[in-house]
Design an enzyme around this catalytic site. Sequence first.
Site, PDB file in Angstrom:
ATOM      1  N   HIS A 216      17.184 -26.180   9.637  1.00 43.17           N
ATOM      2  CA  HIS A 216      16.810 -27.286  10.414  1.00 43.17           C
ATOM      3  C   HIS A 216      16.454 -28.429   9.657  1.00 43.17           C
ATOM      4  O   HIS A 216      16.621 -29.756   9.734  1.00 43.17           O
ATOM      5  CB  HIS A 216      16.104 -26.830  11.522  1.00 43.17           C
ATOM      6  CG  HIS A 216      15.360 -28.173  12.308  1.00 43.17           C
ATOM      7  ND1 HIS A 216      16.195 -28.856  13.284  1.00 43.17           N
ATOM      8  CD2 HIS A 216      14.147 -28.634  12.350  1.00 43.17           C
ATOM      9  CE1 HIS A 216      15.344 -29.973  13.855  1.00 43.17           C
ATOM     10  NE2 HIS A 216      14.221 -29.684  13.191  1.00 43.17           N
TER      11      HIS A 216
ATOM     12  N   HIS B 216      16.817 -32.949   8.885  1.00 45.58           N
ATOM     13  CA  HIS B 216      15.834 -33.898   8.158  1.00 45.58           C
ATOM     14  C   HIS B 216      16.105 -34.551   7.027  1.00 45.58           C
ATOM     15  O   HIS B 216      16.024 -35.918   7.235  1.00 45.58           O
ATOM     16  CB  HIS B 216      14.360 -33.341   8.800  1.00 45.58           C
ATOM     17  CG  HIS B 216      14.123 -33.287  10.100  1.00 45.58           C
ATOM     18  ND1 HIS B 216      13.622 -34.120  10.820  1.00 45.58           N
ATOM     19  CD2 HIS B 216      13.856 -32.047  10.568  1.00 45.58           C
ATOM     20  CE1 HIS B 216      13.295 -33.924  12.130  1.00 45.58           C
ATOM     21  NE2 HIS B 216      13.343 -32.548  11.821  1.00 45.58           N
TER      22      HIS B 216
ATOM     23  N   GLU C 227      14.538 -36.210  16.097  1.00 45.41           N
ATOM     24  CA  GLU C 227      15.208 -35.140  16.654  1.00 45.41           C
ATOM     25  C   GLU C 227      16.573 -35.092  17.201  1.00 45.41           C
ATOM     26  O   GLU C 227      17.379 -34.360  16.851  1.00 45.41           O
ATOM     27  CB  GLU C 227      14.286 -34.264  17.371  1.00 45.41           C
ATOM     28  CG  GLU C 227      13.176 -33.768  16.542  1.00 45.41           C
ATOM     29  CD  GLU C 227      13.148 -32.591  15.835  1.00 45.41           C
ATOM     30  OE1 GLU C 227      14.532 -31.970  15.665  1.00 45.41           O
ATOM     31  OE2 GLU C 227      12.303 -32.323  14.870  1.00 45.41           O
TER      32      GLU C 227
ATOM     33  N   SER D 286      21.425 -30.148  12.846  1.00 42.91           N
ATOM     34  CA  SER D 286      21.314 -28.758  12.393  1.00 42.91           C
ATOM     35  C   SER D 286      21.840 -27.628  13.492  1.00 42.91           C
ATOM     36  O   SER D 286      21.701 -26.737  13.346  1.00 42.91           O
ATOM     37  CB  SER D 286      19.870 -28.510  12.061  1.00 42.91           C
ATOM     38  OG  SER D 286      19.164 -28.952  13.249  1.00 42.91           O
TER      39      SER D 286
END
Length: 447
Positions: A280, A285, A325, A344
Site C-alpha cells: 500500500h 503513496h 487515500e 494499491s
Amino acid sequence: MDASFRKTNGETGIQESMYLEELSNTTQVVSCIFSLKEEVGALAKTLRLFEEKGINLTHIESRPSRLNKEDYEFFINVDATCSKELDEVIASLKTQISGHVHELSRNKAKDTVPWFPRDIQDLDRFANQILSYGSELDSDHPGFTDPVYRVRRKEFADIAYNYRHGQVIPKVEYTKEEKATWGTVFRELKTLYPTHACREHNHVFPLLEKYCGYREDNIPQLEDISRFLQSCTGFRLRPVAGLLSSRDFLAGLAFRVFHSTQYIRHSSKPMYTPEPDICHELLGHVPLFADPRFAQFSQEIGLASLGAPDEYIEKLATVYWFTVEFGLCKQGSEIKAYGAGLLSSFGELQYCLTNKPEIQPFEPEKTALQTYPITEFQPIYFVAESFEGAKEKVRKFAATIPRPFSVRYNPYTHSIEVLDSMQQLKNLADSISGEMGILANALKKME
C-alpha cells in the site's frame, strides 16, 4: 532533561512560546513559559508572585528569546495541585510584566490548543504510539494463527520502535515468501496503471523502477525511497509499527514526513490486507509524494491539523481519506485515480472508474462531513479538478479552523513557525520580500 527540550544549532532550549497542551504521560506537573525584558530585578519580581501564592517551582530553565533579542524566556514546572493559584499568577504576570505568558496545560481547558510538534525531531515523541496491529494482530487478521508471521511482524515492529529521526532506516532482508506476495500485487497492479492511474503516478513509477529497485522480484528499501523522495520534493519516509492516530499521522505530513510500514500482508491473501502494508505504501503513496504539486497538497492537510480542535482533526482526516487515500482527479476529458487506497487495490482501482459508485466534486467543506466504510469499496468518490486547485481549497478550509495563530513550515530548519506575533510576521514578510526579489530579477533576465 525533559523530553520537550532539545538541542538546536548547539543551543539547548524550548521553541518559541506557545499556548499548548503538552503531550505527556504524567498529570502531576503543569508547565508554563514566560518571557521577560533583560533588566535588573525582573526575574526576582516575577518569582515573588509565585512565592506569594505558595506555588513551589519544581523546575526552571532559561534561554534567550528567539522572538525578541531583548527578552529571556523561562520554562517552569509547578505541582499540578497548584493549578488554581497558577491561573492567578498568570493573570498577574500578564498585567505586570512586558513579556509574553503561555501555559503548557495538560488539561483540555477552554481555549487550550492541543500540543503539536514544532521540530521534525518531535515526531520521535509519538511515532510509537500506534492504535492497532504492530506486532499484535486481531483475531480476524489473516496472519493471526501463523506463528512465523507473528514473529516476523515483531521484527518489523522492533525496527520502528527503535528508529529515531536522522538515523538510516535499517535494511530489511525480505524472505522468498514475502517477495512472492509482493510480486503478485506488483504484477497485477502494474497492468492497470497505464489506463487507470493519474499521469503523475505513471510519470514517477518508471523512475522508481530505475532508481529505487521497484521490481516484481524485489521489495524496495525505505531508505532508498526516502532519499529519492527527498531529492524530488523534500518528502521522506519514517518506519512505523502500525496505525497512528489521525492527529499524529497528519502532523507528520506537515513536516513532509510519511510514516510508512515495512511489513507485508499475509501470503494466504496477497490481494487483501486489513491494514496498510508496504504494498500500500510503496505502490500507492510513494509515487505521488515525488510530485511537487501533490506533495504540497498533502503538506497543506498536515499543516491545517496542527493545533486544530479534535472535531476538526476528524474533518481533516475525512478530507485526507477522500483525497490522498481514495481521490480521483480530472485529466483532460478523463477521470483518473490518485488515491493510494485505489492505486494499491486491484479490485477497487477497476471499480472506482466504473459507473457503479457516485462521483462528486471535491469541496472540503462537504467532503469533510461525508461518512465512509472501511472494509468495503467506497460508494462515493470525490473528484479534484487539479492538485493545485485542491490545495487552494484545503487552504481556504484550513482558514476556518478555530486556532489563535497561523503556521508556516520552515524547510531550512525543518521546523514549524507559529505566526502569533508581529516579529514573526515581520520575519515572514522579509522572507517573502527576498523571494520576490529573486523572482523579479529572474523575470528581468528573461526579457
